[in-house]
Structures are given as C-alpha cells and as structure tokens.
Design a protein around this motif. Structure first.
Motif, PDB file in Angstrom:
ATOM      1  N   ARG A 109       0.836  -1.200   0.000  1.00 16.42           N
ATOM      2  CA  ARG A 109       0.000   0.000   0.000  1.00 16.42           C
ATOM      3  C   ARG A 109       0.866   1.242   0.000  1.00 16.42           C
ATOM      4  NH1 ARG A 109       0.512   1.726   5.098  1.00 16.42           N
ATOM      5  NH2 ARG A 109       0.961   0.200   6.712  1.00 16.42           N
ATOM      6  N   ASP A 110       0.211   2.391  -0.175  1.00 15.71           N
ATOM      7  CA  ASP A 110       0.898   3.671  -0.109  1.00 15.71           C
ATOM      8  C   ASP A 110       1.517   3.829   1.277  1.00 15.71           C
ATOM      9  OD1 ASP A 110       1.378   6.419  -1.323  1.00 15.71           O
ATOM     10  OD2 ASP A 110       0.408   6.904   0.594  1.00 15.71           O
ATOM     11  N   GLY A 111       2.715   4.372   1.332  1.00 20.64           N
ATOM     12  CA  GLY A 111       3.414   4.467   2.601  1.00 20.64           C
ATOM     13  C   GLY A 111       3.622   5.875   3.112  1.00 20.64           C
ATOM     14  N   ALA A 112       2.865   6.846   2.618  1.00 19.73           N
ATOM     15  CA  ALA A 112       3.066   8.239   3.033  1.00 19.73           C
ATOM     16  C   ALA A 112       2.955   8.406   4.547  1.00 19.73           C
ATOM     17  CB  ALA A 112       2.066   9.142   2.322  1.00 19.73           C
ATOM     18  N   ALA A 113       2.045   7.690   5.179  1.00 20.92           N
ATOM     19  CA  ALA A 113       1.861   7.807   6.627  1.00 20.92           C
ATOM     20  C   ALA A 113       3.062   7.268   7.411  1.00 20.92           C
ATOM     21  CB  ALA A 113       0.597   7.070   7.062  1.00 20.92           C
ATOM     22  N   GLU A 114       3.858   6.386   6.802  1.00 20.27           N
ATOM     23  CA  GLU A 114       5.041   5.803   7.454  1.00 20.27           C
ATOM     24  C   GLU A 114       6.340   6.376   6.905  1.00 20.27           C
ATOM     25  OE1 GLU A 114       2.588   3.830   6.303  1.00 20.27           O
ATOM     26  OE2 GLU A 114       1.827   2.737   8.035  1.00 20.27           O
ATOM     27  N   ASP A 115       6.280   7.551   6.266  1.00 22.95           N
ATOM     28  CA  ASP A 115       7.451   8.215   5.704  1.00 22.95           C
ATOM     29  C   ASP A 115       8.165   7.325   4.683  1.00 22.95           C
ATOM     30  OD1 ASP A 115       9.175  10.382   5.365  1.00 22.95           O
ATOM     31  OD2 ASP A 115      10.617   9.570   6.813  1.00 22.95           O
ATOM     32  N   ALA A 116       7.372   6.735   3.777  1.00 24.85           N
ATOM     33  CA  ALA A 116       7.914   5.889   2.719  1.00 24.85           C
ATOM     34  C   ALA A 116       7.030   6.053   1.484  1.00 24.85           C
ATOM     35  CB  ALA A 116       7.924   4.432   3.172  1.00 24.85           C
ATOM     36  N   ASP A 117       7.516   5.545   0.356  1.00 23.71           N
ATOM     37  CA  ASP A 117       6.701   5.569  -0.857  1.00 23.71           C
ATOM     38  C   ASP A 117       5.679   4.434  -0.840  1.00 23.71           C
ATOM     39  OD1 ASP A 117       7.994   7.820  -1.931  1.00 23.71           O
ATOM     40  OD2 ASP A 117       9.595   6.565  -2.747  1.00 23.71           O
ATOM     41  N   LEU A 118       6.138   3.235  -0.446  1.00 24.15           N
ATOM     42  CA  LEU A 118       5.271   2.066  -0.371  1.00 24.15           C
ATOM     43  C   LEU A 118       5.580   1.283   0.899  1.00 24.15           C
ATOM     44  CD1 LEU A 118       5.543   0.742  -4.044  1.00 24.15           C
ATOM     45  CD2 LEU A 118       3.562   1.872  -3.022  1.00 24.15           C
ATOM     46  N   VAL A 119       4.596   0.543   1.382  1.00 26.06           N
ATOM     47  CA  VAL A 119       4.771  -0.320   2.550  1.00 26.06           C
ATOM     48  C   VAL A 119       4.170  -1.677   2.224  1.00 26.06           C
ATOM     49  CG1 VAL A 119       4.098  -0.723   4.953  1.00 26.06           C
ATOM     50  CG2 VAL A 119       4.735   1.568   4.218  1.00 26.06           C
ATOM     51  N   ALA A 120       4.911  -2.725   2.546  1.00 26.69           N
ATOM     52  CA  ALA A 120       4.403  -4.093   2.416  1.00 26.69           C
ATOM     53  C   ALA A 120       4.390  -4.705   3.810  1.00 26.69           C
ATOM     54  CB  ALA A 120       5.295  -4.912   1.493  1.00 26.69           C
ATOM     55  N   GLU A 121       3.295  -5.373   4.152  1.00 23.78           N
ATOM     56  CA  GLU A 121       3.206  -5.992   5.478  1.00 23.78           C
ATOM     57  C   GLU A 121       2.265  -7.181   5.434  1.00 23.78           C
ATOM     58  OE1 GLU A 121       1.857  -2.908   8.106  1.00 23.78           O
ATOM     59  OE2 GLU A 121       0.027  -2.590   6.982  1.00 23.78           O
ATOM     60  N   TRP A 122       2.413  -8.054   6.449  1.00 20.11           N
ATOM     61  CA  TRP A 122       1.549  -9.220   6.570  1.00 20.11           C
ATOM     62  C   TRP A 122       0.124  -8.776   6.865  1.00 20.11           C
ATOM     63  CZ3 TRP A 122       3.789 -12.961   4.422  1.00 20.11           C
ATOM     64  CH2 TRP A 122       5.128 -13.259   4.627  1.00 20.11           C
ATOM     65  N   ALA A 158       6.095  -9.927  13.515  1.00 14.89           N
ATOM     66  CA  ALA A 158       5.368  -9.202  12.479  1.00 14.89           C
ATOM     67  C   ALA A 158       6.416  -8.447  11.668  1.00 14.89           C
ATOM     68  CB  ALA A 158       4.379  -8.226  13.106  1.00 14.89           C
ATOM     69  N   VAL A 159       6.278  -8.463  10.362  1.00 12.90           N
ATOM     70  CA  VAL A 159       7.275  -7.835   9.495  1.00 12.90           C
ATOM     71  C   VAL A 159       6.594  -6.787   8.620  1.00 12.90           C
ATOM     72  CG1 VAL A 159       8.961  -8.228   7.661  1.00 12.90           C
ATOM     73  CG2 VAL A 159       8.654  -9.940   9.447  1.00 12.90           C
ATOM     74  N   ARG A 160       7.286  -5.664   8.493  1.00 12.63           N
ATOM     75  CA  ARG A 160       6.846  -4.595   7.595  1.00 12.63           C
ATOM     76  C   ARG A 160       8.067  -4.153   6.801  1.00 12.63           C
ATOM     77  NH1 ARG A 160       4.836   0.940  10.174  1.00 12.63           N
ATOM     78  NH2 ARG A 160       7.017   1.006  10.749  1.00 12.63           N
ATOM     79  N   ILE A 161       7.891  -3.950   5.499  1.00 20.06           N
ATOM     80  CA  ILE A 161       8.975  -3.461   4.646  1.00 20.06           C
ATOM     81  C   ILE A 161       8.551  -2.098   4.116  1.00 20.06           C
ATOM     82  CG2 ILE A 161      10.384  -3.840   2.601  1.00 20.06           C
ATOM     83  CD1 ILE A 161       9.926  -6.832   2.954  1.00 20.06           C
ATOM     84  N   ARG A 162       9.289  -1.069   4.529  1.00 21.45           N
ATOM     85  CA  ARG A 162       9.053   0.279   4.007  1.00 21.45           C
ATOM     86  C   ARG A 162      10.003   0.487   2.844  1.00 21.45           C
ATOM     87  NH1 ARG A 162       9.668   4.844   7.694  1.00 21.45           N
ATOM     88  NH2 ARG A 162      11.443   3.751   8.585  1.00 21.45           N
ATOM     89  N   MET A 163       9.476   1.033   1.738  1.00 20.84           N
ATOM     90  CA  MET A 163      10.279   1.197   0.523  1.00 20.84           C
ATOM     91  C   MET A 163      10.280   2.641   0.052  1.00 20.84           C
ATOM     92  SD  MET A 163       8.935  -2.205  -1.442  1.00 20.84           S
ATOM     93  CE  MET A 163       7.294  -2.132  -0.726  1.00 20.84           C
ATOM     94  N   ARG A 164      11.436   3.110  -0.367  1.00 20.04           N
ATOM     95  CA  ARG A 164      11.597   4.426  -0.968  1.00 20.04           C
ATOM     96  C   ARG A 164      12.143   4.217  -2.366  1.00 20.04           C
ATOM     97  NH1 ARG A 164       9.942   8.614   0.831  1.00 20.04           N
ATOM     98  NH2 ARG A 164      10.884   8.487   2.864  1.00 20.04           N
ATOM     99  N   LEU A 165      11.481   4.762  -3.371  1.00 20.25           N
ATOM    100  CA  LEU A 165      11.924   4.661  -4.753  1.00 20.25           C
ATOM    101  C   LEU A 165      12.819   5.856  -5.065  1.00 20.25           C
ATOM    102  CD1 LEU A 165       9.314   2.903  -4.566  1.00 20.25           C
ATOM    103  CD2 LEU A 165       8.992   3.382  -6.969  1.00 20.25           C
ATOM    104  N   VAL A 166      14.082   5.590  -5.386  1.00 28.84           N
ATOM    105  CA  VAL A 166      15.056   6.642  -5.689  1.00 28.84           C
ATOM    106  C   VAL A 166      15.333   6.569  -7.188  1.00 28.84           C
ATOM    107  CG1 VAL A 166      17.328   7.599  -5.147  1.00 28.84           C
ATOM    108  CG2 VAL A 166      16.056   6.346  -3.388  1.00 28.84           C
ATOM    109  N   GLU A 167      14.600   7.393  -7.934  1.00 29.10           N
ATOM    110  CA  GLU A 167      14.668   7.307  -9.392  1.00 29.10           C
ATOM    111  C   GLU A 167      16.043   7.692  -9.928  1.00 29.10           C
ATOM    112  OE1 GLU A 167      11.806   8.050 -13.181  1.00 29.10           O
ATOM    113  OE2 GLU A 167      11.558   9.383 -11.468  1.00 29.10           O
ATOM    114  N   SER A 168      16.709   8.656  -9.307  1.00 26.56           N
ATOM    115  CA  SER A 168      18.018   9.100  -9.810  1.00 26.56           C
ATOM    116  C   SER A 168      19.056   7.972  -9.782  1.00 26.56           C
ATOM    117  CB  SER A 168      18.517  10.297  -9.004  1.00 26.56           C
ATOM    118  OG  SER A 168      18.658   9.937  -7.640  1.00 26.56           O
ATOM    119  N   ASP A 169      18.940   7.056  -8.829  1.00 24.08           N
ATOM    120  CA  ASP A 169      19.886   5.933  -8.710  1.00 24.08           C
ATOM    121  C   ASP A 169      19.301   4.617  -9.219  1.00 24.08           C
ATOM    122  OD1 ASP A 169      21.735   7.641  -7.517  1.00 24.08           O
ATOM    123  OD2 ASP A 169      21.008   7.184  -5.498  1.00 24.08           O
TER     124      ASP A 169
END
Length: 170
Positions: A42-55, A74-85
């Motif tokens: 899902r969208d991760g704006a609330a967790e200071d990320a671009d996307l969040v994946a969780e169980w 419990a596992v959560r993966i917060r992701m930030r997409l860095v287009e320049s890199d």
C-alpha cells in the motif's frame, strides 16, 4: 556482491536490463497485491515511505493462518523509490508478536528490530505410509521470505537495484 551487500540483502539487476521509470516500478510492486497472498502492498506516506508491504495479520480471513504458523514476528517493509539511482531502498522492520485470548489472536509487543529477517515455521506429522513404514510429512509451512522475495524480484525485473537498509534513514 560485497560483504555489506550480502548482510543488507542488496541485489542488483542482471546486466543489460533497461531501468523502468519510477511509476512503472511502483505499478509493478502494487501489481503484486492479490487476495490469495498473505501480504498487502500500500501507499506508505503515513510511514514516511513511498510504499509499505506488510503481513495481513489483522485481517480476519488471514488471522488463522498466522496463528497456526506460530509466527513470532510481524514484518513490515518500508520502501523508498530513488529514481536518480534506479534503486528501491528497503527497510525491513520486525516486532515480536504473542498469542492472546481465546480464540487466540496475535498481539504486537514493544520489541523492535530492523534489517533482513528469515522466519520459517514448519509443522510435521509422523504417521505410517502405504507401505506400513513410518513417514514424516510436512503439513504446514510459513516462510517470511514470501513477503520480501516477490518485492525484490519485481524491482530487479524492472532494472532497479534492491538496496537493503539497516543503518541510517530510508
């Protein structure tokens, strides 16, 4: 791949794969959402990320699976997409969980850790086979890599690097 990359779980795409745009990578990751998988992206704006994946631990349809698995984290993966890199910076976070109540439900505790995690839960049954000999049969399996691997593979197929973050900011 260097030692630090191995420790953080960083992977690079195969040579010759043309990097996709950030929007295409986001769409590929969100495209992994299906009702038959035990995670949600899902969208991760609330967790200071671009996307969040969780169980899907809180969803009633999945609670029995997580209780049966005797899952301890419990596992959560917060992701930030860095287009320049052309990389997705991924921070894996874990919390300890306990079973409470009757019927049991999972409750998250205050113990927190971060970095790549490998949680596997298996249940075995011992019984007699058709030939009368004792056999061990795996009756249940839950692997924490079922959350990380599809995300990482989608990123690599898009020509981007999957960079595991252990220290510092996402």
């Amino acid at each position: 791949m260097g030692l630090f990359d191995k420790l953080t779980g960083t992977r690079r795409p195969a040579d010759g794969v043309v990097p996709s745009s950030a929007d295409e990578v986001r769409a590929a990751l969100l495209g992994l959402n299906r009702s038959d998988v035990p995670y949600v992206i899902r969208d991760g704006a609330a967790e200071d990320a671009d996307l969040v994946a969780e169980w899907r631990m809180a969803e009633p349809a999945w609670q029995t699976v997580f209780v049966e698995s005797q899952l301890s984290r419990a596992v959560r993966i917060r992701m930030r997409l860095v287009e320049s890199d052309h990389e997705v910076r991924a921070l894996e976070e874990q919390w300890e969980v306990t079973r409470v109540g009757d019927p049991p439900r999972l409750q998250i505790s205050s113990q927190y850790s971060r970095g790549p995690d490998r949680t596997v839960s298996r249940h075995w049954t011992i019984g007699r086979g058709d030939n009368g000999r004792l056999e061990v049969t795996e009756t249940f399996r839950f692997d924490g890599a079922e959350l990380r691997n599809p995300l990482r593979d989608a990123v690599l197929k898009s020509g981007w690097t999957w960079r595991g973050v252990v220290f510092g900011k996402l």
